[in-house]
Write a protein that holds these residues in place. Structure first.
Motif, PDB file in Angstrom:
ATOM      1  N   LEU A  78      -5.369   2.062  16.193  1.00 26.85           N
ATOM      2  CA  LEU A  78      -5.146   0.869  15.377  1.00 26.85           C
ATOM      3  C   LEU A  78      -6.175   0.862  14.257  1.00 26.85           C
ATOM      4  O   LEU A  78      -7.386   0.771  14.504  1.00 26.85           O
ATOM      5  CB  LEU A  78      -5.270  -0.391  16.243  1.00 26.85           C
ATOM      6  N   GLU A  79      -5.700   0.993  13.003  1.00 22.83           N
ATOM      7  CA  GLU A  79      -6.591   1.096  11.856  1.00 22.83           C
ATOM      8  C   GLU A  79      -6.968  -0.291  11.327  1.00 22.83           C
ATOM      9  O   GLU A  79      -6.230  -1.263  11.501  1.00 22.83           O
ATOM     10  CB  GLU A  79      -5.901   1.886  10.727  1.00 22.83           C
ATOM     11  N   PRO A  80      -8.145  -0.419  10.667  1.00 25.49           N
ATOM     12  CA  PRO A  80      -8.538  -1.700  10.059  1.00 25.49           C
ATOM     13  C   PRO A  80      -7.446  -2.225   9.127  1.00 25.49           C
ATOM     14  O   PRO A  80      -6.864  -1.463   8.347  1.00 25.49           O
ATOM     15  CB  PRO A  80      -9.815  -1.343   9.289  1.00 25.49           C
ATOM     16  N   GLY A  81      -7.167  -3.527   9.220  1.00 27.28           N
ATOM     17  CA  GLY A  81      -6.159  -4.162   8.380  1.00 27.28           C
ATOM     18  C   GLY A  81      -4.740  -4.016   8.896  1.00 27.28           C
ATOM     19  O   GLY A  81      -3.801  -4.531   8.284  1.00 27.28           O
ATOM     20  N   GLU A  82      -4.554  -3.331  10.040  1.00 34.15           N
ATOM     21  CA  GLU A  82      -3.207  -3.111  10.565  1.00 34.15           C
ATOM     22  C   GLU A  82      -2.999  -3.857  11.883  1.00 34.15           C
ATOM     23  O   GLU A  82      -3.937  -4.361  12.496  1.00 34.15           O
ATOM     24  CB  GLU A  82      -2.960  -1.610  10.761  1.00 34.15           C
ATOM     25  N   GLU A  83      -1.713  -3.922  12.292  1.00 31.79           N
ATOM     26  CA  GLU A  83      -1.338  -4.541  13.561  1.00 31.79           C
ATOM     27  C   GLU A  83      -0.649  -3.511  14.442  1.00 31.79           C
ATOM     28  O   GLU A  83       0.000  -2.589  13.938  1.00 31.79           O
ATOM     29  CB  GLU A  83      -0.391  -5.722  13.333  1.00 31.79           C
ATOM     30  N   ALA A  84      -0.780  -3.674  15.744  1.00 30.04           N
ATOM     31  CA  ALA A  84      -0.121  -2.771  16.684  1.00 30.04           C
ATOM     32  C   ALA A  84      -0.130  -3.399  18.075  1.00 30.04           C
ATOM     33  O   ALA A  84      -0.831  -4.393  18.320  1.00 30.04           O
ATOM     34  CB  ALA A  84      -0.812  -1.412  16.712  1.00 30.04           C
ATOM     35  N   PHE A  85       0.638  -2.790  18.971  1.00 32.63           N
ATOM     36  CA  PHE A  85       0.607  -3.191  20.372  1.00 32.63           C
ATOM     37  C   PHE A  85      -0.527  -2.453  21.085  1.00 32.63           C
ATOM     38  O   PHE A  85      -0.754  -1.265  20.841  1.00 32.63           O
ATOM     39  CB  PHE A  85       1.924  -2.866  21.072  1.00 32.63           C
ATOM     40  N   LEU A  86      -1.230  -3.177  21.952  1.00 30.58           N
ATOM     41  CA  LEU A  86      -2.255  -2.571  22.791  1.00 30.58           C
ATOM     42  C   LEU A  86      -2.010  -2.969  24.245  1.00 30.58           C
ATOM     43  O   LEU A  86      -1.483  -4.049  24.518  1.00 30.58           O
ATOM     44  CB  LEU A  86      -3.666  -3.062  22.418  1.00 30.58           C
TER      45      LEU A  86
END
Length: 625
Positions: A313-321
């Protein structure tokens, strides 16, 4: 609403505590250490009555970086934030971190309070205002009003209180229709009273004498007393700051971060699926197995991160964890959380919990990713079906579903009613089953019965209890009866004394037909004094299965060792009914004389009639049931 909870936020020594004292008359720096150091270490609490008559509880959260854990604990259940900024210093690093936290926790209402304005010239104040507006652009605070105050002189205080009162009219009522839940932020004892806990009631309603559970330790407790702003009350509803006197628990058994809730309303878990947003200015991405600090409610837990659908998950991005926790927590779908880096500790992101009951996922599985998308954005009906499909229990209550969704029961029951009409849910008395689980149950029962019929070709079917133990051991007997009736209505099974596939019939070969005739003739000849089952079987063990196949057809089973020809059983029933109708009651001896049976078999027959609710025994007599 009659009560609101206000929180302060801002950099250390920007005047939060002094501002609260001026507005309320209450000093929230209460410990010697706090007074000596001139900054808030622990959460402080105060309250005031607004001009409209509403009472506002105020949580003074610490601004120093070392105490930011306490700051996040104080934000649980907040309705309105006063972001306090020193007119002489402007926006500082902790101010920005507080803003990040506030946004990720989903707090929507803000007032910017510029303090100490009388200590700097007007030109500098205006420059600070411009800088604040510029730095808040693009955030949830960009439209927030800015009020200039000076706590020592009283400048702007009345105007600020009027604005707080105005904003309080717009605050949505907290959800008081679901089960009660409170994250504990303080635990202490009072001599003569015992254990006291405080927190903001974020959902539901509490009453004196309510029995609750303290999660995740699952300690049972009872509310002895409730205080709201130092006054005893019998009831507290969502949105109120409360102090609870608890019974049956010692102060050493509890700690801040525990959750007080009703039984079954939250899930204990070591693992959660979440949607996460990483702040643009986070120094590093979140990689597989990164160790992070999770803040949820009033609790801090260490965890390991497993990105789902992305490498990192990169800075400024969204994702499922998926977060694998090092301590057990109690949470619900929809709860907000904050993430900080393990070391050095900085706020790096946050988001919302999608699932508190996940299994370990394959990271790039398409089905897993689509399921998480449904849990993030799915309709209420999709979320209900998803919740029921994932639960181990076949049946789910409406109350449990409403608690999981965090919705009022009145709304959830409407959705579930529509889903029943569309055959998306199956209603079983007061419980529900998803159509997917129902189809699986149907498939499982069909497979079990098919194997059973192949193994026991002369048996009419499996007993209900044996079948229930195989496919639905945690379902109550009456609810399982309802499920069997639904399958019988669909012509999947025959639901009689035993359960069989609808197309199944017992067939006999010529040897079995000969044994069948021999058994029936012996029972006919014996009449009301039948031979034991062992005598009928003799050396031919296959006759046991044959007798079972005839039971309910030409044979009636009286007890585990005795069967009787059906015609004689029915004759005995009719004789008993006629005799008792004429005489009011009947003795064992009278039945024996009436049938010419022995005392032993008369007793067996009458006990069978009692079991079948034809008669009932009262002292030494039989009456009609």
């Amino acid at each position: 609403m009659d009560h609101i909870v206000i929180g302060t936020a801002g950099h250390v020594d920007h005047g939060k505590t002094t501002l609260i004292k001026v507005m309320t008359g209450i000093e929230t720096d209460t410990t010697v250490e706090e007074k000596t150091r001139g900054l808030s270490i622990n959460l402080g609490f105060a309250y005031m009555d607004l001009p409209s008559g509403k009472r506002a509880g105020i949580v003074d959260v610490p601004g120093h970086e070392k105490f930011i854990k306490n700051m996040m604990a104080g934000l649980s259940g907040i309705h309105l934030i006063l972001l306090v900024i020193d007119a002489g210093e402007g926006v500082m690093p902790q101010t920005k971190e507080h803003i990040d936290i506030l946004q990720m926790l989903g707090i929507k209402k803000y007032i910017i309070v510029l303090t100490k304005v009388n200590t700097v010239d007007e030109e500098l104040v205006e420059l600070v205002v411009e800088d604040i507006q510029e730095q808040l652009e693009g955030t949830l605070l960009e439209e927030a009003p800015i009020y200039k105050v000076d706590s020592l002189s009283g400048t702007g205080i009345n105007e600020l209180i009027s604005k707080i009162d105005e904003e309080s009219q717009k605050i949505e009522r907290s959800n008081s229709l679901v089960s009660p839940r409170m994250h504990i932020d303080r635990v202490f004892s009072v001599k003569g009273f015992g254990t006291i806990v405080t927190g903001t009631l974020i959902e539901g309603t509490l009453h004196v004498n309510d029995e609750l559970i303290i999660f995740p330790k699952e300690l049972r407790t009872k509310i002895r007393n409730i205080q709201v702003h130092e006054k005893n009350v019998n009831e507290a509803s969502a949105g109120m700051r409360v102090a609870l006197n608890l019974a049956n628990v010692h102060v050493n058994d509890l700690s801040r971060g525990d959750t007080l809730a009703s039984s079954g309303s939250v899930q204990k878990t070591w693992m959660i699926d979440v949607k996460a947003a990483l702040l643009p200015h986070a120094e590093n991405p979140i990689n597989l197995w990164d160790r992070l600090r999770l803040y949820i409610g009033t609790r801090e837990v260490l965890c390991r991160a497993v990105p789902i659908g992305v490498e990192r998950l990169e800075p400024g991005e969204e994702a499922f964890l998926q977060l694998r926790l090092e301590e057990e927590i109690a949470a619900k779908k929809g709860d907000k959380y904050i993430l900080r880096s393990y070391s050095p500790m900085h706020v790096i992101g946050g988001g919302v919990i999608l699932d508190t009951l996940p299994t370990k996922h394959r990271r790039f599985n398409e089905h897993t990713i689509e399921t998480l998308k449904t849990r993030e954005k799915g309709s209420t009906s999709e979320l209900i079906a998803d919740f029921m499909n994932r639960k181990e229990d076949l049946l789910t209550s409406m109350e449990e579903t409403a608690s999981y969704l965090g919705m009022p029961q009145t709304e959830v029951i409407e959705y579930m009613g529509e889903m029943v009409k569309k055959n998306q849910l199956i209603k079983v008395h007061q419980l529900y089953m998803s159509s997917l689980k129902y189809e699986k149950l149907k498939k499982d029962i069909t497979a079990i019965l098919d194997r059973y019929h192949k193994s026991f070709r002369l048996r009419t079917g499996i007993t209900k209890e044996e079948l229930r133990s195989r496919v639905a051991s945690n379902v109550k007997s009456k609810d399982f009866d309802k499920l069997l009736q639904l399958l019988a209505d669909e012509k999947v099974i025959k639901n009689h004394e035993t359960i069989s596939l609808s197309e199944f019939t017992v067939t006999y070969n010529k040897y079995q037909l000969k044994d069948k005739e021999d058994i029936e003739q012996k029972l006919k000849k014996a009449g009301f004094t039948p031979p034991s089952e062992l005598e009928l079987i003799g050396d031919n063990k296959e006759r046991k299965e044959l007798i079972d196949s005839l039971t309910g057809k030409t044979i009636v089973r009286l007890d585990s060792e005795t069967v009787m020809f059906k015609d004689y059983y029915e004759e005995a029933v009719q004789k008993v009914i006629n005799f008792i109708k004429q005489n009011g009651k009947m003795t064992l001896a009278e039945f024996r004389d009436m049938t010419g049976s022995s005392r032993k078999y008369s007793m067996i027959i009458l006990e069978c009639l009692d079991k079948n609710k034809i008669t009932k025994r009262v002292e030494n007599f039989r009456l009609l049931y």
